[in-house]
Design a protein around this motif. Structure first.
Motif, PDB file in Angstrom:
ATOM      1  N   VAL A 210       6.024 -65.771  14.646  1.00 19.42           N
ATOM      2  CA  VAL A 210       6.097 -66.262  13.271  1.00 19.42           C
ATOM      3  C   VAL A 210       5.065 -65.542  12.407  1.00 19.42           C
ATOM      4  O   VAL A 210       5.334 -65.200  11.253  1.00 19.42           O
ATOM      5  CB  VAL A 210       5.870 -67.787  13.230  1.00 19.42           C
ATOM      6  CG1 VAL A 210       5.843 -68.293  11.792  1.00 19.42           C
ATOM      7  CG2 VAL A 210       6.958 -68.498  14.024  1.00 19.42           C
ATOM      8  N   GLY A 211       3.883 -65.306  12.977  1.00 14.80           N
ATOM      9  CA  GLY A 211       2.861 -64.586  12.225  1.00 14.80           C
ATOM     10  C   GLY A 211       3.312 -63.203  11.818  1.00 14.80           C
ATOM     11  O   GLY A 211       3.098 -62.768  10.676  1.00 14.80           O
ATOM     12  N   ARG A 267       4.245 -68.097  -4.244  1.00 17.63           N
ATOM     13  CA  ARG A 267       5.515 -68.723  -3.863  1.00 17.63           C
ATOM     14  C   ARG A 267       5.556 -68.925  -2.354  1.00 17.63           C
ATOM     15  O   ARG A 267       5.151 -68.032  -1.592  1.00 17.63           O
ATOM     16  CB  ARG A 267       6.700 -67.871  -4.305  1.00 17.63           C
ATOM     17  CG  ARG A 267       6.735 -67.584  -5.790  1.00 17.63           C
ATOM     18  CD  ARG A 267       8.072 -66.982  -6.200  1.00 17.63           C
ATOM     19  NE  ARG A 267       8.461 -65.856  -5.373  1.00 17.63           N
ATOM     20  CZ  ARG A 267       8.097 -64.594  -5.611  1.00 17.63           C
ATOM     21  NH1 ARG A 267       7.323 -64.312  -6.650  1.00 17.63           N
ATOM     22  NH2 ARG A 267       8.494 -63.617  -4.809  1.00 17.63           N
ATOM     23  N   PRO A 268       6.037 -70.052  -1.865  1.00 23.01           N
ATOM     24  CA  PRO A 268       6.105 -70.295  -0.421  1.00 23.01           C
ATOM     25  C   PRO A 268       6.988 -69.265   0.278  1.00 23.01           C
ATOM     26  O   PRO A 268       7.900 -68.686  -0.319  1.00 23.01           O
ATOM     27  CB  PRO A 268       6.702 -71.704  -0.318  1.00 23.01           C
ATOM     28  CG  PRO A 268       6.457 -72.322  -1.657  1.00 23.01           C
ATOM     29  CD  PRO A 268       6.515 -71.194  -2.645  1.00 23.01           C
ATOM     30  N   PHE A 269       6.739 -69.053   1.555  1.00 24.23           N
ATOM     31  CA  PHE A 269       7.522 -68.141   2.384  1.00 24.23           C
ATOM     32  C   PHE A 269       8.381 -68.967   3.347  1.00 24.23           C
ATOM     33  O   PHE A 269       7.868 -69.868   4.023  1.00 24.23           O
ATOM     34  CB  PHE A 269       6.599 -67.226   3.204  1.00 24.23           C
ATOM     35  CG  PHE A 269       5.847 -66.217   2.381  1.00 24.23           C
ATOM     36  CD1 PHE A 269       6.333 -64.936   2.204  1.00 24.23           C
ATOM     37  CD2 PHE A 269       4.633 -66.559   1.792  1.00 24.23           C
ATOM     38  CE1 PHE A 269       5.630 -64.002   1.469  1.00 24.23           C
ATOM     39  CE2 PHE A 269       3.918 -65.631   1.047  1.00 24.23           C
ATOM     40  CZ  PHE A 269       4.426 -64.351   0.879  1.00 24.23           C
ATOM     41  N   ASP A 270       9.660 -68.647   3.400  1.00 25.16           N
ATOM     42  CA  ASP A 270      10.551 -69.258   4.386  1.00 25.16           C
ATOM     43  C   ASP A 270      10.693 -68.292   5.547  1.00 25.16           C
ATOM     44  O   ASP A 270      11.390 -67.273   5.455  1.00 25.16           O
ATOM     45  CB  ASP A 270      11.905 -69.568   3.756  1.00 25.16           C
ATOM     46  CG  ASP A 270      11.805 -70.661   2.706  1.00 25.16           C
ATOM     47  OD1 ASP A 270      11.163 -71.688   2.999  1.00 25.16           O
ATOM     48  OD2 ASP A 270      12.335 -70.484   1.590  1.00 25.16           O
ATOM     49  N   VAL A 271      10.022 -68.598   6.643  1.00 27.21           N
ATOM     50  CA  VAL A 271       9.940 -67.689   7.778  1.00 27.21           C
ATOM     51  C   VAL A 271      10.289 -68.424   9.060  1.00 27.21           C
ATOM     52  O   VAL A 271       9.650 -69.437   9.398  1.00 27.21           O
ATOM     53  CB  VAL A 271       8.507 -67.092   7.903  1.00 27.21           C
ATOM     54  CG1 VAL A 271       8.392 -66.239   9.151  1.00 27.21           C
ATOM     55  CG2 VAL A 271       8.156 -66.283   6.667  1.00 27.21           C
ATOM     56  N   ALA A 272      11.296 -67.931   9.765  1.00 29.58           N
ATOM     57  CA  ALA A 272      11.664 -68.458  11.087  1.00 29.58           C
ATOM     58  C   ALA A 272      11.796 -69.970  11.095  1.00 29.58           C
ATOM     59  O   ALA A 272      11.327 -70.657  12.015  1.00 29.58           O
ATOM     60  CB  ALA A 272      10.639 -68.007  12.134  1.00 29.58           C
ATOM     61  N   GLY A 273      12.421 -70.515  10.044  1.00 28.20           N
ATOM     62  CA  GLY A 273      12.631 -71.952   9.992  1.00 28.20           C
ATOM     63  C   GLY A 273      11.434 -72.743   9.514  1.00 28.20           C
ATOM     64  O   GLY A 273      11.452 -73.978   9.543  1.00 28.20           O
TER      65      GLY A 273
END
Length: 586
Positions: A210-211, A267-273
């Motif tokens: 995820v990182g 802005r938020p990041f949508d990453v791997a759920g």
């Protein structure tokens, strides 16, 4: 004139026979050489040919015809210079003919050659004289695939596999190039050096997969910020990125870029759920390219990034030369502290402690100064903190203690009727990192100073809650006859009940309490009430009280009425050298 034996006919015939034999031998040698080379390179994988001294192709192997896309007849019909595309390049053609004529031993160059079918290839050409010397050996190697592979390997070596951005090596290559002004231009360079706030928490809690996905998403947003200006974006490692602004138009361009990066990362990041929120701290540097170096620019950027984090994170901070000068001064002082003690660069000043009821000189406080060879005389606030950080305070404190006791003993011997107490500040690390009790005992023995004339000052926060070794040291010093004073009292716990259980002899009221005593016209009743209560309680505990920072006669008089025992401050004297104290005693 005589005729040679054998007659003229015989001599002429012999010469002709020699010449004929020589030419015949040369041809046989060349033919033998050709046969040997034909046999060798006919089966060779490399594209090769034998050339005559005039540059024509005597023979070529099949590999050369395949490489150039030409028939054997075409190979031998044209000169090698034409086949290799050298005719249009005067320099290459000249070097080629130098080898043919023997003026040069060897030629090796890389050329772009047009094949018989019109396609182009990049080839490495080598021409040298064959072993026998009668012909020249030409070899041609297609290096296009090799160069392509080399470029691919360079790309992999110079780019980060996670974000596909240029890596540290490529960034420093570009930054070094940007610092070079070759055409007389006076360009400027801007840098935005950032790292992500809170990235470690993502890695630790959600894992490196995820990182890495988050880093790739951050890279895309940085590219979108840099794209309008064509700026370079690179990942230096970990969560550190940098944006390079070549030919900067001024500081505003770099700071605007930094501001756009902060906005983009908000802005938020949508990453791997996962929906993740990160921010960035950015150090901004902008300066002339001329006279700059890649290393110097990055050091400045790194310093400024540290400031951005220290100032609260999620912000950009512009490089400040004055702030950096202070940091550099701290580093320079820190590096030379220990050696400065050994070189004898420290001196002591003494500030009088005066009895408020009689005006008599009761004691002095020893205050250390650093006579720095470059920065001049430095007050304690410039170096004591550094000495405590690196541990050199132990060595420095031992010197201050020894010098103060030596001077106090000299005053006692010169003026026995007016014994002075010398008060010396002791840092917490001196108690923990050295045997303070043994040091004091040894110094008192060496100097001959009576223990009652030595007072050690410790800060309130250093002694409150003391246990174990510090408490044992305080009791041992007290039993030795040394006085213990609490410095800056009132700024910490102010716990007089606890103080009663410590071997303390005196309190020194912090100067902030005396501020309300400056003017009789505008007194601060609260300050006066607090000081009066502290003095009364201290006296009931058997402690004497010294008021610090006494600046005028009104303050001194009001402190006397309240019951303070001694005062210290500019009203009486600034810190002065030992000679000035001797004059006061005289």
């Amino acid at each position: 004139m005589g005729v040679p034996a054998g007659g003229p006919g015989v001599g002429a015939e012999s010469t002709a026979q020699v010449i004929t034999h020589s030419h015949s031998s040369a041809r046989r040698s060349a033919d033998t050489e050709l046969r040997d080379y034909r046999a060798a390179f006919a089966i060779a994988q490399s594209a090769m040919a034998l050339l005559a001294p005039d540059g024509t192709v005597l023979d070529a192997n099949r590999a050369l015809g395949t490489l150039l896309g030409l028939s054997p007849e075409r190979l031998t019909a044209e000169g090698a210079a034409s086949l290799l595309g050298l005719t249009g390049d005067a320099h290459a053609r000249g070097a080629f003919h130098d080898v043919l004529s023997g003026r040069r031993d060897r030629l090796r160059c890389t050329r772009r050659i047009t094949r018989g079918d019109g396609a182009a290839l990049r080839a490495e050409i080598t021409l040298s004289r064959a072993a026998g010397g009668a012909a020249l050996l030409l070899s041609v190697e297609d290096v296009g695939e090799r160069d392509t592979l080399r470029e691919q390997l360079r790309h992999l070596r110079m780019h980060d596999p996670v974000t596909r951005l240029p890596n540290r090596a490529l960034f420093f290559e570009r930054l070094t190039d940007a610092c070079v002004t070759t055409d007389g231009r006076t360009g400027r360079i801007g840098l935005c050096y950032l790292d992500l706030d809170g990235f470690k928490a993502v890695n630790d809690t959600l894992g490196h997969r995820v990182g890495d996905a988050l880093l790739a998403a951050v890279a895309r947003r940085l590219l979108s910020c840099a794209e309008p200006g064509g700026h370079l974006v690179a990942r230096l490692g970990g969560d550190e990125f940098v944006l390079l602004v070549r030919d900067s138009t001024g500081t505003g361009q770099a700071t605007e870029l930094a501001e756009s990066v902060l906005t983009a990362l908000q802005r938020p990041f949508d990453v791997a759920g996962h929906r993740l929120a990160v921010s960035a701290s950015i150090g901004v540097v902008e300066r002339e390219a001329a006279g700059s170096s890649a290393t110097g620019l990055m050091q400045a950027a790194d310093t400024t990034l540290y400031w951005a984090k220290a100032d609260g994170k999620a912000r950009w901070t512009l490089f400040d030369p004055e702030r950096n000068e202070h940091r550099m001064t701290r580093q320079a002082l820190s590096r030379t502290l220990r050696q400065a003690v050994e070189r004898g660069e420290f001196v002591l000043d003494y500030q009088p402690l005066v009895a408020l009821d009689s005006g008599e000189l009761r004691g002095v406080e020893a205050l250390v100064r650093w006579e720095h060879p470059h920065f001049g005389r430095l007050a304690p606030n410039r170096f004591i903190g550094l000495a405590e950080e690196d541990g050199s305070i132990v060595q420095l404190g031992r010197w201050v203690l020894a010098e103060s006791c030596r001077q106090a003993r000299a005053w006692q011997q010169a003026y026995p009727a007016a014994p002075l107490t010398v008060s010396v500040n002791v840092a917490v690390r001196q108690v923990w990192d050295s045997d303070l009790v043994a040091d004091v005992a040894a110094i008192l023995a060496q100097t001959g100073l009576p223990p009652r004339l030595l007072q050690l000052e410790l800060t309130e926060s250093a002694v409150m809650g003391s246990a174990g070794r510090p408490l044992q040291a305080l009791h041992a010093l007290h039993e030795m006859g040394v006085r213990i004073a609490i410095d800056d009292f009132g700024t910490g716990y102010s716990n007089l009940a606890y103080m009663s259980r410590l071997p303390v002899s005196a309190l020194k009221l912090d100067g902030s309490f005396v501020q309300g005593f400056r003017s009789a016209e505008h007194p601060n009743p609260a300050d006066e009430t607090i000081v009066e209560a502290l003095v009364e309680l201290a006296h009931r505990l058997g402690l004497t009280v010294t008021a610090e920072c006494v600046e005028n006669a009104e303050q001194a008089e009001r402190l006397r009425r309240i019951g303070c025992d001694t005062g210290q401050g500019w009203h009486y004297s600034r810190p002065v050298g030992a000679e000035a104290i001797s004059r006061l005693l005289a």
